[in-house]
Design a protein around this motif. Structure first.
Motif, mmCIF file in Angstrom:
data_model
loop_
_atom_site.group_PDB
_atom_site.id
_atom_site.type_symbol
_atom_site.label_atom_id
_atom_site.label_comp_id
_atom_site.label_asym_id
_atom_site.label_seq_id
_atom_site.Cartn_x
_atom_site.Cartn_y
_atom_site.Cartn_z
ATOM 1 N N ASN A 1 12.649 -4.688 15.844
ATOM 2 C CA ASN A 1 13.335 -4.132 14.689
ATOM 3 C C ASN A 1 13.211 -5.064 13.486
ATOM 4 O O ASN A 1 12.947 -4.609 12.380
ATOM 5 C CB ASN A 1 14.802 -3.857 15.023
ATOM 6 N N SER A 2 13.379 -6.362 13.696
ATOM 7 C CA SER A 2 13.276 -7.283 12.568
ATOM 8 C C SER A 2 11.837 -7.326 12.046
ATOM 9 O O SER A 2 11.619 -7.445 10.846
ATOM 10 C CB SER A 2 13.752 -8.685 12.950
ATOM 11 N N GLN A 3 10.857 -7.221 12.923
ATOM 12 C CA GLN A 3 9.462 -7.188 12.495
ATOM 13 C C GLN A 3 9.183 -5.917 11.706
ATOM 14 O O GLN A 3 8.477 -5.946 10.709
ATOM 15 C CB GLN A 3 8.520 -7.293 13.700
ATOM 16 N N GLN A 4 9.765 -4.806 12.141
ATOM 17 C CA GLN A 4 9.603 -3.551 11.404
ATOM 18 C C GLN A 4 10.236 -3.659 10.025
ATOM 19 O O GLN A 4 9.667 -3.199 9.039
ATOM 20 C CB GLN A 4 10.235 -2.393 12.182
ATOM 21 N N ASN A 5 11.417 -4.288 9.967
ATOM 22 C CA ASN A 5 12.077 -4.474 8.672
ATOM 23 C C ASN A 5 11.231 -5.343 7.757
ATOM 24 O O ASN A 5 11.107 -5.068 6.565
ATOM 25 C CB ASN A 5 13.463 -5.101 8.854
ATOM 26 N N ARG A 6 10.656 -6.408 8.307
ATOM 27 C CA ARG A 6 9.801 -7.289 7.513
ATOM 28 C C ARG A 6 8.591 -6.515 6.996
ATOM 29 O O ARG A 6 8.195 -6.650 5.841
ATOM 30 C CB ARG A 6 9.355 -8.494 8.328
ATOM 31 N N MET A 7 7.992 -5.685 7.852
ATOM 32 C CA MET A 7 6.830 -4.894 7.453
ATOM 33 C C MET A 7 7.189 -3.939 6.320
ATOM 34 O O MET A 7 6.448 -3.826 5.338
ATOM 35 C CB MET A 7 6.286 -4.103 8.646
ATOM 36 N N MET A 8 8.345 -3.290 6.426
ATOM 37 C CA MET A 8 8.763 -2.366 5.370
ATOM 38 C C MET A 8 9.005 -3.113 4.061
ATOM 39 O O MET A 8 8.585 -2.653 2.999
ATOM 40 C CB MET A 8 10.037 -1.614 5.789
ATOM 41 N N GLU A 9 9.658 -4.266 4.128
ATOM 42 C CA GLU A 9 9.937 -5.039 2.921
ATOM 43 C C GLU A 9 8.645 -5.554 2.289
ATOM 44 O O GLU A 9 8.470 -5.487 1.076
ATOM 45 C CB GLU A 9 10.874 -6.208 3.249
ATOM 46 N N CYS A 10 7.736 -6.053 3.098
ATOM 47 C CA CYS A 10 6.459 -6.544 2.573
ATOM 48 C C CYS A 10 5.653 -5.412 1.946
ATOM 49 O O CYS A 10 5.037 -5.590 0.891
ATOM 50 C CB CYS A 10 5.646 -7.229 3.672
ATOM 51 N N ASN A 11 5.655 -4.239 2.586
ATOM 52 C CA ASN A 11 4.955 -3.084 2.019
ATOM 53 C C ASN A 11 5.527 -2.713 0.660
ATOM 54 O O ASN A 11 4.789 -2.385 -0.263
ATOM 55 C CB ASN A 11 5.048 -1.877 2.957
ATOM 56 N N LYS A 12 6.862 -2.759 0.541
ATOM 57 C CA LYS A 12 7.509 -2.454 -0.730
ATOM 58 C C LYS A 12 7.056 -3.439 -1.811
ATOM 59 O O LYS A 12 6.722 -3.052 -2.917
ATOM 60 C CB LYS A 12 9.027 -2.547 -0.566
ATOM 61 N N GLN A 13 7.051 -4.719 -1.454
ATOM 62 C CA GLN A 13 6.678 -5.743 -2.419
ATOM 63 C C GLN A 13 5.204 -5.681 -2.787
ATOM 64 O O GLN A 13 4.811 -6.092 -3.875
ATOM 65 C CB GLN A 13 6.997 -7.136 -1.875
ATOM 66 N N ALA A 14 4.376 -5.159 -1.886
ATOM 67 C CA ALA A 14 2.931 -5.121 -2.120
ATOM 68 C C ALA A 14 2.470 -3.821 -2.763
ATOM 69 O O ALA A 14 1.271 -3.613 -2.939
ATOM 70 C CB ALA A 14 2.196 -5.323 -0.797
ATOM 71 N N SER A 15 3.396 -2.977 -3.156
ATOM 72 C CA SER A 15 3.013 -1.667 -3.670
ATOM 73 C C SER A 15 2.120 -1.728 -4.913
ATOM 74 O O SER A 15 1.322 -0.834 -5.149
ATOM 75 C CB SER A 15 4.256 -0.828 -3.974
ATOM 76 N N SER A 16 2.221 -2.791 -5.689
ATOM 77 C CA SER A 16 1.404 -2.900 -6.911
ATOM 78 C C SER A 16 0.072 -3.600 -6.663
ATOM 79 O O SER A 16 -0.733 -3.727 -7.576
ATOM 80 C CB SER A 16 2.190 -3.659 -7.984
ATOM 81 N N LYS A 17 -0.159 -4.044 -5.431
ATOM 82 C CA LYS A 17 -1.374 -4.802 -5.123
ATOM 83 C C LYS A 17 -2.385 -3.914 -4.401
ATOM 84 O O LYS A 17 -2.022 -2.922 -3.798
ATOM 85 C CB LYS A 17 -1.031 -6.003 -4.246
ATOM 86 N N SER A 18 -3.645 -4.304 -4.456
ATOM 87 C CA SER A 18 -4.665 -3.564 -3.722
ATOM 88 C C SER A 18 -5.773 -4.509 -3.298
ATOM 89 O O SER A 18 -5.867 -5.641 -3.775
ATOM 90 C CB SER A 18 -5.231 -2.428 -4.579
ATOM 91 N N GLY A 19 -6.579 -4.039 -2.382
ATOM 92 C CA GLY A 19 -7.747 -4.797 -1.942
ATOM 93 C C GLY A 19 -7.412 -6.136 -1.308
ATOM 94 O O GLY A 19 -6.462 -6.259 -0.538
ATOM 95 N N GLU A 20 -8.196 -7.125 -1.645
ATOM 96 C CA GLU A 20 -8.053 -8.460 -1.061
ATOM 97 C C GLU A 20 -6.716 -9.101 -1.432
ATOM 98 O O GLU A 20 -6.114 -9.797 -0.621
ATOM 99 C CB GLU A 20 -9.214 -9.358 -1.513
ATOM 100 N N GLU A 21 -6.243 -8.841 -2.649
ATOM 101 C CA GLU A 21 -4.949 -9.399 -3.074
ATOM 102 C C GLU A 21 -3.833 -8.881 -2.167
ATOM 103 O O GLU A 21 -2.970 -9.644 -1.722
ATOM 104 C CB GLU A 21 -4.657 -9.024 -4.529
ATOM 105 N N ARG A 22 -3.857 -7.578 -1.847
ATOM 106 C CA ARG A 22 -2.838 -6.994 -0.965
ATOM 107 C C ARG A 22 -2.946 -7.562 0.435
ATOM 108 O O ARG A 22 -1.939 -7.911 1.057
ATOM 109 C CB ARG A 22 -2.967 -5.472 -0.932
ATOM 110 N N LYS A 23 -4.163 -7.679 0.936
ATOM 111 C CA LYS A 23 -4.384 -8.200 2.283
ATOM 112 C C LYS A 23 -3.843 -9.629 2.403
ATOM 113 O O LYS A 23 -3.142 -9.963 3.358
ATOM 114 C CB LYS A 23 -5.880 -8.170 2.600
ATOM 115 N N THR A 24 -4.138 -10.452 1.419
ATOM 116 C CA THR A 24 -3.667 -11.837 1.418
ATOM 117 C C THR A 24 -2.144 -11.883 1.327
ATOM 118 O O THR A 24 -1.490 -12.630 2.056
ATOM 119 C CB THR A 24 -4.285 -12.618 0.244
ATOM 120 N N PHE A 25 -1.591 -11.073 0.424
ATOM 121 C CA PHE A 25 -0.136 -11.046 0.269
ATOM 122 C C PHE A 25 0.537 -10.609 1.560
ATOM 123 O O PHE A 25 1.517 -11.223 1.993
ATOM 124 C CB PHE A 25 0.279 -10.115 -0.870
ATOM 125 N N MET A 26 0.063 -9.534 2.181
ATOM 126 C CA MET A 26 0.683 -9.016 3.402
ATOM 127 C C MET A 26 0.628 -10.047 4.523
ATOM 128 O O MET A 26 1.604 -10.232 5.243
ATOM 129 C CB MET A 26 0.010 -7.709 3.834
#
Length: 89
Positions: free
Chosen positions: A22-47
């Motif tokens: 559950n905590s990993q799922q929460n982290r994934m959701m939060e990271c996805n939210k924060q990465a919404s403006s990123k794409s490509g390699e920048e998003r991959k690195t950020f995630m």
């Protein structure tokens, strides 16, 4: 009696795993939210960084990300959001 005890013990053994997922799922959701403006390699690195718990973004990048997420908010609502966002990133 033994089956009941086994079921209870099995429940305790599985409980921390379910919590960890559950905590990993929460982290994934939060990271996805924060990465919404990123794409490509920048998003991959950020995630990768975000999911591992490392937030290596510069203060300027944090400000940019928070500003993007705050679009549509005004006044005190925006001020409160920005304060919280900049602290957690």
């Amino acid at each position: 009696m033994i089956r009941t005890l086994t079921a209870i013990l099995l429940g305790f053994c599985l409980s921390p795993t379910a919590h960890a997922d559950n905590s990993q799922q929460n982290r994934m959701m939060e990271c996805n939210k924060q990465a919404s403006s990123k794409s490509g390699e920048e998003r991959k690195t950020f995630m990768s960084s975000c999911l591992s718990g490392k937030t290596a973004s510069s203060p300027q990048q944090r400000m940019k990300d928070c500003n993007k997420q705050a679009e549509g908010k005004k006044g005190e609502e925006r001020k409160a959001f920005m304060s919280t966002c900049l602290k957690k990133n």
